[in-house]
Design a protein around this motif. Structure first.
Motif, PDB file in Angstrom:
ATOM      1  N   ALA A  38      -3.984   0.649-134.013  1.00  0.00           N
ATOM      2  CA  ALA A  38      -5.176   1.292-133.464  1.00  0.00           C
ATOM      3  C   ALA A  38      -4.863   1.852-132.086  1.00  0.00           C
ATOM      4  O   ALA A  38      -4.011   1.343-131.365  1.00  0.00           O
ATOM      5  CB  ALA A  38      -6.320   0.287-133.375  1.00  0.00           C
ATOM      6  N   GLY A  39      -5.549   2.928-131.712  1.00  0.00           N
ATOM      7  CA  GLY A  39      -5.422   3.481-130.376  1.00  0.00           C
ATOM      8  C   GLY A  39      -4.211   4.358-130.151  1.00  0.00           C
ATOM      9  O   GLY A  39      -3.912   4.710-129.008  1.00  0.00           O
ATOM     10  N   VAL A  40      -3.518   4.746-131.208  1.00  0.00           N
ATOM     11  CA  VAL A  40      -2.372   5.653-131.075  1.00  0.00           C
ATOM     12  C   VAL A  40      -2.889   7.071-130.868  1.00  0.00           C
ATOM     13  O   VAL A  40      -3.804   7.524-131.571  1.00  0.00           O
ATOM     14  CB  VAL A  40      -1.469   5.589-132.320  1.00  0.00           C
ATOM     15  N   SER A  41      -2.320   7.782-129.912  1.00  0.00           N
ATOM     16  CA  SER A  41      -2.701   9.176-129.671  1.00  0.00           C
ATOM     17  C   SER A  41      -1.928  10.079-130.628  1.00  0.00           C
ATOM     18  O   SER A  41      -0.696  10.015-130.692  1.00  0.00           O
ATOM     19  CB  SER A  41      -2.403   9.547-128.228  1.00  0.00           C
ATOM     20  N   PHE A  78       5.663   2.020-128.056  1.00  0.00           N
ATOM     21  CA  PHE A  78       6.397   2.479-129.232  1.00  0.00           C
ATOM     22  C   PHE A  78       7.143   3.767-128.923  1.00  0.00           C
ATOM     23  O   PHE A  78       6.783   4.511-128.003  1.00  0.00           O
ATOM     24  CB  PHE A  78       5.443   2.717-130.415  1.00  0.00           C
ATOM     25  N   VAL A  79       8.181   4.029-129.695  1.00  0.00           N
ATOM     26  CA  VAL A  79       8.949   5.261-129.543  1.00  0.00           C
ATOM     27  C   VAL A  79       8.111   6.429-130.049  1.00  0.00           C
ATOM     28  O   VAL A  79       7.569   6.381-131.156  1.00  0.00           O
ATOM     29  CB  VAL A  79      10.270   5.192-130.341  1.00  0.00           C
ATOM     30  N   THR A  80       7.978   7.470-129.229  1.00  0.00           N
ATOM     31  CA  THR A  80       7.208   8.650-129.622  1.00  0.00           C
ATOM     32  C   THR A  80       7.836   9.295-130.862  1.00  0.00           C
ATOM     33  O   THR A  80       9.049   9.470-130.941  1.00  0.00           O
ATOM     34  CB  THR A  80       7.147   9.665-128.477  1.00  0.00           C
ATOM     35  N   LEU A  81       7.002   9.658-131.816  1.00  0.00           N
ATOM     36  CA  LEU A  81       7.468  10.241-133.076  1.00  0.00           C
ATOM     37  C   LEU A  81       6.834  11.613-133.268  1.00  0.00           C
ATOM     38  O   LEU A  81       5.620  11.767-133.114  1.00  0.00           O
ATOM     39  CB  LEU A  81       7.085   9.333-134.252  1.00  0.00           C
ATOM     40  N   THR A  82       7.649  12.599-133.624  1.00  0.00           N
ATOM     41  CA  THR A  82       7.150  13.936-133.947  1.00  0.00           C
ATOM     42  C   THR A  82       7.519  14.287-135.382  1.00  0.00           C
ATOM     43  O   THR A  82       8.669  14.117-135.798  1.00  0.00           O
ATOM     44  CB  THR A  82       7.738  14.995-132.993  1.00  0.00           C
ATOM     45  N   ASP A 103       9.365  -0.118-128.943  1.00  0.00           N
ATOM     46  CA  ASP A 103      10.336  -0.005-127.860  1.00  0.00           C
ATOM     47  C   ASP A 103      11.037  -1.342-127.655  1.00  0.00           C
ATOM     48  O   ASP A 103      10.541  -2.401-128.047  1.00  0.00           O
ATOM     49  CB  ASP A 103       9.636   0.365-126.538  1.00  0.00           C
ATOM     50  N   GLY A 104      12.184  -1.287-126.976  1.00  0.00           N
ATOM     51  CA  GLY A 104      12.843  -2.496-126.498  1.00  0.00           C
ATOM     52  C   GLY A 104      12.771  -2.538-124.986  1.00  0.00           C
ATOM     53  O   GLY A 104      12.252  -1.620-124.349  1.00  0.00           O
ATOM     54  N   ASN A 105      13.273  -3.611-124.388  1.00  0.00           N
ATOM     55  CA  ASN A 105      13.304  -3.747-122.930  1.00  0.00           C
ATOM     56  C   ASN A 105      14.679  -4.244-122.498  1.00  0.00           C
ATOM     57  O   ASN A 105      15.349  -4.976-123.232  1.00  0.00           O
ATOM     58  CB  ASN A 105      12.229  -4.728-122.454  1.00  0.00           C
ATOM     59  N   LEU A 106      15.079  -3.839-121.305  1.00  0.00           N
ATOM     60  CA  LEU A 106      16.402  -4.190-120.796  1.00  0.00           C
ATOM     61  C   LEU A 106      16.263  -4.746-119.382  1.00  0.00           C
ATOM     62  O   LEU A 106      15.643  -4.104-118.520  1.00  0.00           O
ATOM     63  CB  LEU A 106      17.291  -2.948-120.800  1.00  0.00           C
ATOM     64  N   ASN A 145      10.245  -0.417-122.023  1.00  0.00           N
ATOM     65  CA  ASN A 145       9.883   0.607-123.011  1.00  0.00           C
ATOM     66  C   ASN A 145      11.023   1.586-123.293  1.00  0.00           C
ATOM     67  O   ASN A 145      10.914   2.798-123.080  1.00  0.00           O
ATOM     68  CB  ASN A 145       8.634   1.374-122.564  1.00  0.00           C
ATOM     69  N   ILE A 146      12.132   1.051-123.802  1.00  0.00           N
ATOM     70  CA  ILE A 146      13.315   1.850-124.114  1.00  0.00           C
ATOM     71  C   ILE A 146      13.444   1.998-125.621  1.00  0.00           C
ATOM     72  O   ILE A 146      13.290   1.028-126.368  1.00  0.00           O
ATOM     73  CB  ILE A 146      14.586   1.185-123.554  1.00  0.00           C
ATOM     74  N   ALA A 147      13.765   3.196-126.067  1.00  0.00           N
ATOM     75  CA  ALA A 147      14.009   3.421-127.487  1.00  0.00           C
ATOM     76  C   ALA A 147      15.244   2.637-127.917  1.00  0.00           C
ATOM     77  O   ALA A 147      16.229   2.561-127.172  1.00  0.00           O
ATOM     78  CB  ALA A 147      14.204   4.906-127.770  1.00  0.00           C
ATOM     79  N   PRO A 148      15.234   2.021-129.094  1.00  0.00           N
ATOM     80  CA  PRO A 148      16.414   1.287-129.566  1.00  0.00           C
ATOM     81  C   PRO A 148      17.664   2.165-129.581  1.00  0.00           C
ATOM     82  O   PRO A 148      17.599   3.353-129.894  1.00  0.00           O
ATOM     83  CB  PRO A 148      16.002   0.877-130.987  1.00  0.00           C
TER      84      PRO A 148
END
Length: 206
Positions: A38-41, A78-82, A103-106, A145-148
């Motif tokens: 829910a709440g995804v743009s 989350f990783v932005t998807l197009t 997303d992951g974190n480092l 918030n890093i993409a894998p």
């Protein structure tokens, strides 16, 4: 339309096709049960204003002219998807579901290899993003918030040898920790003498 006796009246009419629609459902691709998000743009090149998924993860663009469009799904963690080439035909609803990857974190700590105390204000660069982050008062750094994927980290600070760590793997939905210890810079000193006059330094003449 006016019709007069003895004359043919011509009236041209341009008919527009009925609009179509785009709908779909957005889920979490990382979680094992793929829960709805829910709440995804959701942005569409078919209109200027994005819509937001409801509690069931559903979205809808109800009035879309026939054509081909792109959809972009954005959420903070989350990783932005197009999705490109989304085709809409007149009078029909096109369904495009999307599964977003978390997303992951480092993070990590930077210490002095000699003491070994924490280093405050060290500069940490990650190939995962533009710009740098400094270590805090405890020598800690964080890239949220890093993409894998696999990345390189560069650690630098005045008085220390710059250190590069390659192949740092970030996994969806997890925290990757990479701690490093920096080595202090050294110096080289010496004295140059005249070999033919033992013990005498070289006297540089102008």
């Amino acid at each position: 339309v006016v019709v007069t006796a003895g004359h043919a009246t011509t009236e041209s009419v341009a008919l527009s096709s009925s609009p179509g629609a785009i709908q779909g459902n957005v889920t979490d691709a990382t979680a094992s049960v793929h829960p709805a998000l829910a709440g995804v743009s959701v942005s569409c090149t078919c209109q200027g204003t994005p819509v937001t998924t409801n509690a069931s993860g559903n979205y809808l663009f109800p009035t879309v002219a026939a054509g081909t469009y792109s959809l972009t799904f954005t959420d903070a963690t989350f990783v932005t998807l197009t999705i490109n080439s989304v085709t809409v035909t007149a009078g029909n609803t096109t369904t495009k579901n999307a599964a977003l990857t978390e997303d992951g974190n480092l993070n990590g700590n930077v210490t002095d290899a000699t003491t070994p105390g924490s280093i405050t204000g060290a500069t940490v660069t990650c190939s995962c993003q533009v710009g740098t982050v400094p270590t805090d008062g405890s020598g800690h750094y964080l890239f949220p918030n890093i993409a894998p994927g696999n990345y390189s980290l560069t650690f630098s600070d005045t008085g220390y040898v710059t250190l590069v760590v390659n192949n740092v793997g970030v996994v969806a939905g997890t925290l990757t920790t990479t701690n490093v210890a920096l080595t202090e810079d050294g110096s080289i000193t010496g004295n140059v003498t005249d070999a033919t006059a033992v013990g005498n330094p070289i006297d540089r003449k102008s």
